[in-house]
Design a protein around this motif. Structure first.
Motif, PDB file in Angstrom:
ATOM      1  N   LEU A  28       0.834  -1.208   0.000  1.00  0.00           N
ATOM      2  CA  LEU A  28       0.000   0.000   0.000  1.00  0.00           C
ATOM      3  C   LEU A  28       0.867   1.256   0.000  1.00  0.00           C
ATOM      4  CD1 LEU A  28      -2.792   1.329   0.190  1.00  0.00           C
ATOM      5  CD2 LEU A  28      -2.651   1.080   2.679  1.00  0.00           C
ATOM      6  N   ILE A  29       1.921   1.261   0.792  1.00  0.00           N
ATOM      7  CA  ILE A  29       2.834   2.412   0.833  1.00  0.00           C
ATOM      8  C   ILE A  29       3.495   2.620  -0.530  1.00  0.00           C
ATOM      9  CG2 ILE A  29       5.018   3.233   1.827  1.00  0.00           C
ATOM     10  CD1 ILE A  29       4.053   1.917   4.495  1.00  0.00           C
ATOM     11  N   GLU A  30       3.880   1.516  -1.174  1.00  0.00           N
ATOM     12  CA  GLU A  30       4.495   1.618  -2.507  1.00  0.00           C
ATOM     13  C   GLU A  30       3.498   2.176  -3.531  1.00  0.00           C
ATOM     14  OE1 GLU A  30       7.136  -1.112  -5.593  1.00  0.00           O
ATOM     15  OE2 GLU A  30       6.413  -1.998  -3.723  1.00  0.00           O
ATOM     16  N   ARG A  31       2.243   1.767  -3.439  1.00  0.00           N
ATOM     17  CA  ARG A  31       1.211   2.288  -4.340  1.00  0.00           C
ATOM     18  C   ARG A  31       1.018   3.800  -4.135  1.00  0.00           C
ATOM     19  NH1 ARG A  31      -3.036  -1.691  -6.052  1.00  0.00           N
ATOM     20  NH2 ARG A  31      -2.113  -3.746  -5.732  1.00  0.00           N
ATOM     21  N   LEU A  32       0.963   4.219  -2.877  1.00  0.00           N
ATOM     22  CA  LEU A  32       0.796   5.640  -2.580  1.00  0.00           C
ATOM     23  C   LEU A  32       1.996   6.448  -3.075  1.00  0.00           C
ATOM     24  CD1 LEU A  32      -0.745   5.365   1.003  1.00  0.00           C
ATOM     25  CD2 LEU A  32      -1.940   5.878  -1.149  1.00  0.00           C
ATOM     26  N   ALA A  33       3.201   5.874  -2.920  1.00  0.00           N
ATOM     27  CA  ALA A  33       4.409   6.557  -3.396  1.00  0.00           C
ATOM     28  C   ALA A  33       4.384   6.698  -4.909  1.00  0.00           C
ATOM     29  CB  ALA A  33       5.652   5.791  -2.944  1.00  0.00           C
ATOM     30  N   TYR A  99       4.595   1.700 -21.428  1.00  0.00           N
ATOM     31  CA  TYR A  99       5.465   0.641 -20.911  1.00  0.00           C
ATOM     32  C   TYR A  99       4.956   0.275 -19.523  1.00  0.00           C
ATOM     33  CZ  TYR A  99       8.895   2.099 -24.475  1.00  0.00           C
ATOM     34  OH  TYR A  99       9.537   2.412 -25.646  1.00  0.00           O
ATOM     35  N   VAL A 100       4.892  -1.027 -19.240  1.00  0.00           N
ATOM     36  CA  VAL A 100       4.461  -1.470 -17.909  1.00  0.00           C
ATOM     37  C   VAL A 100       5.485  -2.435 -17.323  1.00  0.00           C
ATOM     38  CG1 VAL A 100       1.996  -1.128 -18.345  1.00  0.00           C
ATOM     39  CG2 VAL A 100       3.031  -3.353 -18.836  1.00  0.00           C
ATOM     40  N   ARG A 101       5.514  -2.469 -15.995  1.00  0.00           N
ATOM     41  CA  ARG A 101       6.450  -3.335 -15.269  1.00  0.00           C
ATOM     42  C   ARG A 101       5.736  -3.912 -14.055  1.00  0.00           C
ATOM     43  NH1 ARG A 101       8.216  -1.157 -10.438  1.00  0.00           N
ATOM     44  NH2 ARG A 101       7.671   1.023 -10.113  1.00  0.00           N
ATOM     45  N   GLY A 102       6.414  -4.836 -13.358  1.00  0.00           N
ATOM     46  CA  GLY A 102       5.954  -5.277 -12.061  1.00  0.00           C
ATOM     47  C   GLY A 102       5.143  -6.558 -12.020  1.00  0.00           C
ATOM     48  N   LEU A 103       4.992  -7.245 -13.161  1.00  0.00           N
ATOM     49  CA  LEU A 103       4.227  -8.492 -13.158  1.00  0.00           C
ATOM     50  C   LEU A 103       5.121  -9.688 -12.854  1.00  0.00           C
ATOM     51  CD1 LEU A 103       2.048  -7.811 -16.336  1.00  0.00           C
ATOM     52  CD2 LEU A 103       1.385  -7.533 -13.935  1.00  0.00           C
ATOM     53  N   PHE A 104       4.497 -10.796 -12.492  1.00  0.00           N
ATOM     54  CA  PHE A 104       5.213 -12.038 -12.192  1.00  0.00           C
ATOM     55  C   PHE A 104       4.653 -13.160 -13.054  1.00  0.00           C
ATOM     56  CE2 PHE A 104       5.260  -9.414  -8.421  1.00  0.00           C
ATOM     57  CZ  PHE A 104       6.586  -9.462  -8.024  1.00  0.00           C
TER      58      PHE A 104
END
Length: 200
Positions: A28-33, A99-104
């Motif tokens: 959640l903190i990372e999303r807010l950042a 461009y998108v990132r962060g998937l697994f």
């Protein structure tokens, strides 16, 4: 909170998550950042796809921007996909799309040498997916001749959701075409999918 689970009151208003409470708070903190960075310095070059509460709205907005600029009805557009696994490939904003990132990847991995989907390493359930370029394109112009796997993206490993009032699933995001030298059935039998977040 004692058992390390997301409280039911929070979960009722939250984005889907199977994380324990401590990991959820960090996420959640990372999303807010991410959102604060967007407010402070403008849209990023490389979007953290898992950071969106309603990913489908972001994807629709991407297609809509292209449709307005090119004066094409949005209903005639879909995405084409390009894996951006070279160093420096996402240093500048693309002319079209995002461009998108962060998937697994679950059940497979990305082979950086051969630039194709590959079998997972032994005892490795999840591996980071490469950055991708989502390019809006007219459906009639999409080239399906290259070998690929139609890979679903889910928000969580639960792989199921309910239809919301908008008509979208609460878990399924979209299908992505990933380059592959193996047939579709090979990956389906392995349960391969892209996930926005892990359970830990």
């Amino acid at each position: 909170m004692v058992d390390g689970k997301i409280p039911a009151l929070w979960a009722a208003k939250s984005y889907p998550s199977r994380m324990p409470l401590a990991s959820y708070i960090n996420d959640l903190i990372e999303r807010l950042a991410m959102l604060q960075g967007w407010i402070n310095t403008g849209a990023p070059v490389l979007f953290w796809m898992p950071g969106f509460f309603f990913t489908q709205a972001f994807l629709t907005a991407t297609r809509q921007n292209y449709a307005r600029r090119e004066k094409i009805p949005i209903d005639l557009l879909d995405f084409d996909f390009e894996v951006m696994d070279e160093d420096g490939a996402c240093d500048e904003k693309p002319e079209d799309g995002v461009y998108v990132r962060g998937l697994f990847l679950e059940g497979a991995r990305w082979n950086l040498e051969r630039h194709v989907l590959d079998e997972a390493e032994p005892k490795v359930l999840y591996s980071p997916a490469p950055n991708m370029w989502l390019k809006p394109i007219e459906v009639i112009d999409i080239d399906l001749s290259e070998p690929h796997f139609v890979c679903p993206i889910y928000k969580t490993s639960e792989r199921r959701g309910v239809l919301s009032t908008t008509g979208h699933s609460t878990n399924f995001v979209m299908d992505v075409r990933l380059p592959s030298d193996k047939p579709q059935d090979f990956w389906i039998k392995r349960g391969v999918a892209l996930l926005s977040q892990l359970d830990s």
